[in-house]
Design an enzyme around this catalytic site. Structure first.
Site, PDB file in Angstrom:
ATOM      1  N   ALA A 251      -3.054 -92.238  42.760  1.00  0.00           N
ATOM      2  CA  ALA A 251      -3.547 -92.249  41.387  1.00  0.00           C
ATOM      3  C   ALA A 251      -2.371 -91.929  40.463  1.00  0.00           C
ATOM      4  CB  ALA A 251      -4.642 -91.201  41.239  1.00  0.00           C
TER       5      ALA A 251
ATOM      6  N   GLY B  37      -4.329 -92.030  46.574  1.00  0.00           N
ATOM      7  CA  GLY B  37      -5.162 -93.171  46.192  1.00  0.00           C
ATOM      8  C   GLY B  37      -4.621 -94.490  46.735  1.00  0.00           C
TER       9      GLY B  37
ATOM     10  N   GLU C  74      -6.019 -94.627  50.086  1.00  0.00           N
ATOM     11  CA  GLU C  74      -7.473 -94.792  49.918  1.00  0.00           C
ATOM     12  C   GLU C  74      -7.817 -96.233  49.533  1.00  0.00           C
ATOM     13  OE1 GLU C  74      -7.508 -91.302  47.278  1.00  0.00           O
ATOM     14  OE2 GLU C  74      -9.237 -90.613  48.441  1.00  0.00           O
TER      15      GLU C  74
ATOM     16  N   GLU D 103      -2.667 -85.175  48.394  1.00  0.00           N
ATOM     17  CA  GLU D 103      -3.298 -84.599  47.194  1.00  0.00           C
ATOM     18  C   GLU D 103      -3.299 -83.074  47.204  1.00  0.00           C
ATOM     19  OE1 GLU D 103      -4.412 -87.201  48.843  1.00  0.00           O
ATOM     20  OE2 GLU D 103      -5.261 -88.708  47.489  1.00  0.00           O
TER      21      GLU D 103
HETATM   22  N1  3HC Z   1       1.730 -90.975  39.411  1.00  0.00           N
HETATM   23  C1  3HC Z   1       2.551 -91.013  38.338  1.00  0.00           C
HETATM   24  N2  3HC Z   1       3.894 -90.993  38.427  1.00  0.00           N
HETATM   25  C2  3HC Z   1       4.408 -90.947  39.671  1.00  0.00           C
HETATM   26  C3  3HC Z   1       3.620 -90.906  40.822  1.00  0.00           C
HETATM   27  C4  3HC Z   1       2.208 -90.929  40.662  1.00  0.00           C
HETATM   28  N3  3HC Z   1       1.378 -90.926  41.710  1.00  0.00           N
HETATM   29  N4  3HC Z   1       4.425 -90.842  41.898  1.00  0.00           N
HETATM   30  C5  3HC Z   1       5.685 -90.833  41.433  1.00  0.00           C
HETATM   31  N5  3HC Z   1       5.678 -90.907  40.091  1.00  0.00           N
HETATM   32  C6  3HC Z   1       6.837 -90.981  39.190  1.00  0.00           C
HETATM   33  C7  3HC Z   1       7.700 -89.731  39.271  1.00  0.00           C
HETATM   34  O1  3HC Z   1       7.250 -88.737  38.395  1.00  0.00           O
HETATM   35  C8  3HC Z   1       9.067 -90.281  38.885  1.00  0.00           C
HETATM   36  O2  3HC Z   1       9.081 -90.393  37.487  1.00  0.00           O
HETATM   37  P1  3HC Z   1      10.474 -90.161  36.681  1.00  0.00           P
HETATM   38  O3  3HC Z   1      11.394 -91.214  37.195  1.00  0.00           O
HETATM   39  O4  3HC Z   1      10.060 -90.319  35.269  1.00  0.00           O
HETATM   40  O5  3HC Z   1      10.939 -88.776  37.028  1.00  0.00           O
HETATM   41  C9  3HC Z   1       9.059 -91.695  39.464  1.00  0.00           C
HETATM   42  O6  3HC Z   1       7.671 -92.024  39.669  1.00  0.00           O
HETATM   43  C10 3HC Z   1       9.771 -91.813  40.786  1.00  0.00           C
HETATM   44  O7  3HC Z   1       9.287 -90.797  41.651  1.00  0.00           O
HETATM   45  P2  3HC Z   1      10.254 -89.988  42.617  1.00  0.00           P
HETATM   46  O8  3HC Z   1      11.449 -89.534  41.894  1.00  0.00           O
HETATM   47  O9  3HC Z   1       9.415 -88.962  43.285  1.00  0.00           O
HETATM   48  O10 3HC Z   1      10.666 -91.152  43.625  1.00  0.00           O
HETATM   49  P3  3HC Z   1      10.959 -91.064  45.176  1.00  0.00           P
HETATM   50  O11 3HC Z   1      11.396 -92.416  45.571  1.00  0.00           O
HETATM   51  O12 3HC Z   1      11.818 -89.905  45.495  1.00  0.00           O
HETATM   52  O13 3HC Z   1       9.542 -90.746  45.870  1.00  0.00           O
HETATM   53  C11 3HC Z   1       7.175 -90.999  46.270  1.00  0.00           C
HETATM   54  C12 3HC Z   1       8.505 -91.670  45.820  1.00  0.00           C
HETATM   55  C13 3HC Z   1       7.285 -90.604  47.751  1.00  0.00           C
HETATM   56  C14 3HC Z   1       6.076 -91.982  46.080  1.00  0.00           C
HETATM   57  C15 3HC Z   1       6.964 -89.710  45.433  1.00  0.00           C
HETATM   58  O14 3HC Z   1       7.094 -90.050  44.070  1.00  0.00           O
HETATM   59  C16 3HC Z   1       5.606 -89.076  45.601  1.00  0.00           C
HETATM   60  O15 3HC Z   1       5.417 -88.337  46.542  1.00  0.00           O
HETATM   61  N6  3HC Z   1       4.693 -89.348  44.660  1.00  0.00           N
HETATM   62  C17 3HC Z   1       3.396 -88.687  44.614  1.00  0.00           C
HETATM   63  C18 3HC Z   1       2.471 -89.188  45.686  1.00  0.00           C
HETATM   64  C19 3HC Z   1       1.147 -88.477  45.553  1.00  0.00           C
HETATM   65  O16 3HC Z   1       1.048 -87.264  45.500  1.00  0.00           O
HETATM   66  N7  3HC Z   1       0.077 -89.271  45.491  1.00  0.00           N
HETATM   67  C20 3HC Z   1      -1.255 -88.733  45.309  1.00  0.00           C
HETATM   68  C21 3HC Z   1      -1.609 -88.775  43.872  1.00  0.00           C
HETATM   69  S1  3HC Z   1      -3.145 -88.006  43.537  1.00  0.00           S
HETATM   70  C22 3HC Z   1      -4.293 -89.120  44.040  1.00  0.00           C
HETATM   71  O17 3HC Z   1      -3.972 -90.167  44.502  1.00  0.00           O
HETATM   72  C23 3HC Z   1      -5.709 -88.738  43.811  1.00  0.00           C
HETATM   73  C24 3HC Z   1      -6.645 -89.670  44.483  1.00  0.00           C
HETATM   74  O18 3HC Z   1      -7.039 -89.164  45.715  1.00  0.00           O
HETATM   75  C25 3HC Z   1      -7.876 -89.849  43.638  1.00  0.00           C
END
Ligand code: 3HC
Length: 719
Positions: A67, A106, A109, A129
Site C-alpha cells: 500500500a 499489499g 496480497e 506490515e
Molecule cells: N509506499 C510509499 N512509498 C514507498 C513505499 C510504500 N509502500 N515503499 C517505498 N517507498 C518510497 C520510499 O519512501 C523511498 O522514497 P524516497 O526516495 O522519497 O526516500 C522510495 O520509495 C524508495 O524506497 P527505498 O529507498 O526504501 O528503496 P529500496 O530499493 O532500498 O527498497 C523496498 C525498496 C524494499 C520496497 C523498501 O522501500 C520497502 O521495504 N518498502 C516498504 C514495504 C512495505 O512495508 N510494504 C507494506 C506497506 S503497508 C501495506 O501494504 C498495508 C496493506 O497490508 C494493506
C-alpha cells in the site's frame, strides 16, 4: 482518471492475453492511480471477448511494494484497496501475477488474489506490515495461512521478513519460477490453463487452516514469539487474532471482516504513526540536505580495516556480507589470529542457527583476508580504522594510511568520540577523511553515525552514506562535535539515572521503569555491561575530583565492583551469566553516599524516573538540533532506535516529545528545575517551539554550520 491520482497502470495486449503493468516509480506502491488503473483495466480485459487471460506485473525493479504508506492516516482518493482486489479475485478471466521483483505487503496480497503466481528468481515476497505497526489488511492474514499453513504464515507476519523466490516456491506461495523471460513464461503458463472451466482461488484452499483447528499450539507459539521479539507492540497481537479467525471462521469473508476491524484498530493506534515516522525518517536521514542529489559516488569495491578487535571484526563482517572484499590489518600476529577466529566463530554460529548455509559462510568468510602489512592496503577504496580510543595512536595510523594508500582512498575512523578534524589534519587529504561510528556488536547493530569533518568532501560524505545503505545500516550524519549525536544525548540520560540513585531510587527500580517504558535495557544494566571503572580510572589518572553524579559508581569501584566484567557492579552476576541479580549489599553504600553529600533520600515514582531520563535526552536533542549537529529531529530518533534500544513503537525520543506536546515537556521540566536549575533549563529551540505550539519537525533548518563546542571544552560527565 483524474490528474491528481498518483501512479498508473499500463495496459497492453499480447495475442489473447491482457498485460496490466503497475507503473509508480520507484517501487510501485498501490497509490490512488494504481488502484484506479487496476480496477479500470481488469474490467476492460473482462469485457473484451478476445482476451482469455490476464497478466499482472510491475514496471522496473519492483512488482508492488505494498500500500502507499504516505496515505495512512490521511483521506485518500480513488477506490479502496480491498474493493480493487475483489475485482481481481472475481475476474472472469484467469489472472496470473508475474512477480518481477519485490512483492511486499499489499503487493503480495495483490498476488494472493490472483489465480496463479510466477516469479523471477530475483522475486522477493513478504508481509512486513508489522514493522509499520500494522497488519496485512488486504486479505493477507486470511490467505497466506491457507497457502503456507498458519504456523509459517505467523512467522512471516510477525517477523516481517521476506522470502526469496526459491523459498516462496517450496512453501507454496509461487506456482512457478520463470527461467527466462517472465512475461513470455507467464503467457505460456496461462495458455495451458485457459481451457480450464475453473481456476484456483486461495480463499477456497481450506485444508491447512482446518488442520490447525482445535489445537492451541500454533497460536501459543506465535504469542511466545511475539512476546520475545516484539515486546510492547500492538500489531502482533492483532495479527495473531486475525490468524485465529482464519483458523476458526467457517466463512472466509467473516475472517476478512475481522481482519478489517483489527486493521482499523492498528491504524488508529499511536504506534502506527510512530513506526511510519521511523520508516520515512530512516529514508530522510540517508539524505544530506546541502549536498546535491547527483553528487558522483566513488565505487567501493574493496576495503581495509585497521584493528582486528571486536569492532574491527564486526565491521569486516558487514562489508564482506555485502560482497566487498576486506583486508583486516593488525600489527600483532596473535591478535590477528584471534580476531579472524572470532569472525569465523560468528559466521559458524549463523550456520548453526540456520541463518546461512555452509557454502555461503565459506564464500563471505573467504572475502576477509588477514594482513600484517600496511602496504597491502595500498589499493583499497576505503580504510576504516578501528583501534582503541587514543588520539595520538589514531593520528599515527592516519599518517601511515595517508602515505601508503592511493590518493583517492577514503580514510574513515570508527572513533566513538574523538575529533575527526584532528585526524584529518595529519593527512594530505582532509576531504577524504570521515568518521564512521559503528555500534557494538557492529555486525548486529544497525546504527552508523557518519561524522562529517569540517573538510569532509561532498563526494566522501555521499559515498559513505551510500556504502552505509549497501551494508544494511541506518546511517545518520552528525557534525564533528563532542559525543556526536548519540553519546551526547546519552550523557543527559545517564546523568539523570545516576542522580535518581543518589536521591533514593534503586538501580532495579530505575531499570524496571525504563524497561517497562520500552527501553531494551535499563541504564544501570547498561553501565554494568560497559564497565563502571572506565571513568573512575580516567579521573584517577588525571587527578580529577569525582563529580557528584558519579559518586556512587566511584564508591562501587573503590570496593572492586566494576560491573559484569568481575561479576559485581550495581547488580551481582553468576559466573558466565549476564542476568542481573539484586545486590542488597549495595544499598548501604547508596545511603552512605547520599548522606555524605547531604542528599535526603526519598520515594521516587516510576513516572518521575521515566520523565527525567527521557526528557534529559529530549532537551539535549533540542540543543543538538539547534546547533545543526543533527540535520533534523527525525535523525535523532533513528539514532536512538537503532543504537540505544529506544522502543521503535514510540517513534524515538524527539517524536515521543512531539506526541507528549512540547508545552507539556516544558511544564514537566519546570517542575524538575526545582531539583536542578541548570540541567533543566530548556534549550532555546525547545522553548521557542513550545511557545508556538509547534513540534520538532517544524524546527527551522540550520543553514549555516554553527560554532560548535570544541572537543577540549566538552564535559561528557555522565557517560
Ligand atoms: N509506499 C510509499 N512509498 C514507498 C513505499 C510504500 N509502500 N515503499 C517505498 N517507498 C518510497 C520510499 O519512501 C523511498 O522514497 P524516497 O526516495 O522519497 O526516500 C522510495 O520509495 C524508495 O524506497 P527505498 O529507498 O526504501 O528503496 P529500496 O530499493 O532500498 O527498497 C523496498 C525498496 C524494499 C520496497 C523498501 O522501500 C520497502 O521495504 N518498502 C516498504 C514495504 C512495505 O512495508 N510494504 C507494506 C506497506 S503497508 C501495506 O501494504 C498495508 C496493506 O497490508 C494493506
Amino acid at each position: 482518471m483524474t490528474n491528481e491520482l498518483k501512479g498508473k497502470v499500463n495496459y497492453s495486449v499480447n495475442g489473447n492475453i491482457a498485460i496490466l503493468e503497475v507503473d509508480n516509480p520507484p517501487v510501485n506502491p498501490l497509490s490512488s492511480g494504481v488502484r484506479a488503473g487496476l480496477a479500470e483495466f481488469i474490467e476492460k480485459a473482462n469485457s473484451d471477448d478476445s482476451i482469455k487471460g490476464i497478466i499482472l506485473t510491475g514496471a522496473g525493479r519492483s512488482f508492488i511494494a505494498g500500500a502507499d504508506i504516505s496515505e495512512f492516516g490521511k483521506s485518500f482518493d480513488g477506490p479502496d484497496l480491498n474493493s480493487t482486489l475483489r475485482d481481481i479475485e472475481f475476474s472472469n478471466k484467469p489472472v496470473i501475477a508475474a512477480i518481477n521483483g519485490t512483492a511486499l505487503g499489499g503487493g503480495l496480497e495483490t498476488a494472493l488474489v490472483c489465480n496463479y503466481r510466477m516469479g523471477t528468481n530475483k522475486a522477493i515476497v513478504g508481509l512486513p506490515e508489522v514493522n509499520l505497526g500494522l497488519l496485512p489488511g488486504a486479505g493477507g492474514t486470511q490467505r497466506l495461512p491457507r497457502l503456507v499453513g498458519p504456523s509459517q504464515a505467523l512467522k512471516m507476519m510477525l517477523s516481517g521478513a521476506p522470502l526469496s523466490a526459491e523459498k516462496a516456491l517450496t512453501s507454496g506461495i509461487l506456482d512457478a519460477i520463470s527461467g527466462n523471460s517472465l512475461i513470455e513464461d507467464a503467457i505460456e503458463f496461462l495458455q495451458d490453463k485457459i481451457e480450464l472451466s475453473e481456476h484456483p482461488k486461495v480463499r477456497d484452499k481450506n485444508e491447512k487452516v482446518l488442520e490447525a483447528r482445535g489445537s492451541e499450539n500454533v497460536l501459543t507459539e506465535a504469542k511466545a514469539l511475539a512476546a520475545k521479539t516484539r515486546r510492547g507492540q500492538f500489531a502482533p497481537g492483532q495479527i495473531i487474532a486475525c490468524v485465529e479467525a482464519a483458523i476458526n471462521e467457517d466463512d472466509f469473508d467473516a475472517g476478512l471482516k475481522k481482519e478489517s476491524e483489527y486493521f482499523l484498530e492498528c491504524l488508529m493506534n499511536p504506534q502506527r504513526e510512530a513506526m511510519i515516522h521511523i520508516f520515512f525518517g530512516e529514508r530522510a536521514a540517508s539524505k544530506i540536505s546541502d549536498i546535491p542529489k547527483d553528487t558522483p559516488l566513488m565505487s567501493i569495491n574493496s576495503a581495509g580495516i585497521v584493528g582486528s578487535g571486536t569492532m574491527g571484526g564486526g565491521i569486516a563482517m558487514n562489508l564482506a556480507n555485502a560482497g566487498i572484499p576486506v583486508l583486516v590489518l593488525d600489527q600483532d600476529e596473535k591478535n590477528l589470529e584471534r580476531g579472524m577466529g572470532v569472525i569465523e566463530k560468528n559466521y559458524q554460529m549463523m550456520v548453526d542457527r540456520g541463518r546461512m548455509s555452509q557454502e555461503q559462510k565459506e564464500k563471505v568468510f573467504g572475502l576477509i583476508t588477514p594482513t600484517l602489512s600496511y602496504e597491502d592496503l595500498a589499493k583499497v577504496d576505503i580504510v576504516v580504522e578501528a583501534v582503541y580510543e587514543n588520539l595520538e595512536l589514531k593520528q599515527e595510523i592516519f599518517k601511515t594510511l595517508d602515505s601508503v594508500t592511493n590518493n583517492n582512498t577514503i580514510l574513515a575512523s570508527n572513533t566513538s568520540g574523538l575529533d575527526i578534524d584532528a585526524l584529518a589534519s595529519v593527512t594530505n587529504r582532509p576531504g577524504k577523511v570521515v568518521g564512521t561510528h559503528f555500534f557494538s556488536p557492529a555486525n548486529v547493530m544497525r546504527l552508523l553515525e557518519v561524522v562529517r569533518g569540517k573538510d569532509s568532501s561532498d563526494e566522501t560524505m555521499a559515498t559513505v552514506m551510500s556504502l552505509g545503505k549497501k551494508i544494511g545500516k541506518a546511517a545518520v550524519v552528525s557534525l564533528n562535535a563532542p559525543g556526536f549525536i548519540g553519546n551526547r544525548m546519552l550523557a543527559g540520560y545517564t546523568y539523570q539515572a545516576n542522580m535518581l540513585l543518589l536521591e533514593g531510587a534503586l538501580p532495579s527500580q530505575v531499570d524496571n521503569a525504563l524497561e517497562s517504558f520500552g527501553m531494551s535495557m535499563g541504564p544501570f544494566r547498561m553501565m554494568d555491561l560497559v564497565g563502571l571503572d572506565l571513568g573512575w580510572r580516567a579521573r584517577k589518572l588525571a587527578n580529577l575530583e569525582t563529580p557528584l553524579v558519579n559518586k556512587i559508581s566511584a564508591e562501587l569501584c573503590e570496593r572492586d565492583r566494576f560491573g559484569q566484567k568481575n561479576s559485581k557492579g550495581f547488580y551481582n552476576y553468576s559466573e558466565g551469566s549476564r542476568a542481573p541479580n539484586p545486590a542488597p549489599e549495595n544499598e548501604e553504600i547508596y545511603k552512605e553516599v547520599s548522606e555524605k553529600n547531604n542528599i535526603q533520600r526519598r520515594e521516587i515514582s516510576d513516572q518521575e524516573i521515566i520523565d527525567r531520563c527521557i526528557l534529559g535526552l529530549v532537551n539535549e536533542g533540542a540543543k543538538i538540533l539547534e546547533e545543526g549537529v543533527a540535520q533534523r529531529s527525525g535523525d535523532m530518533d533513528i539514532v536512538y532506535i537503532n543504537g540505544y534500544g529506544f522502543p521503535i513503537w514510540r517513534g524515538g525520543p524527539m517524536f515521543y516529545a512531539n506526541q507528549l506536546g512540547l508545552e507539556e515537556v516544558i511544564k514537566k521540566m519546570n517542575v524538575f528545575s526545582e531539583l536542578d536549575k541548570e540541567f533543566w533549563k530548556p534549550a532555546p529551540l525547545l522553548q521557542k517551539l513550545a511557545d508556538q505550539s509547534a513540534t520538532f519537525g517544524e524546527a527551522p533548518a540550520v543553514n549555516e554550520r554553527a560554532e560548535l563546542l570544541s572537543f577540549e571544552q566538552a564535559n561528557m560527565g555522565g557517560v
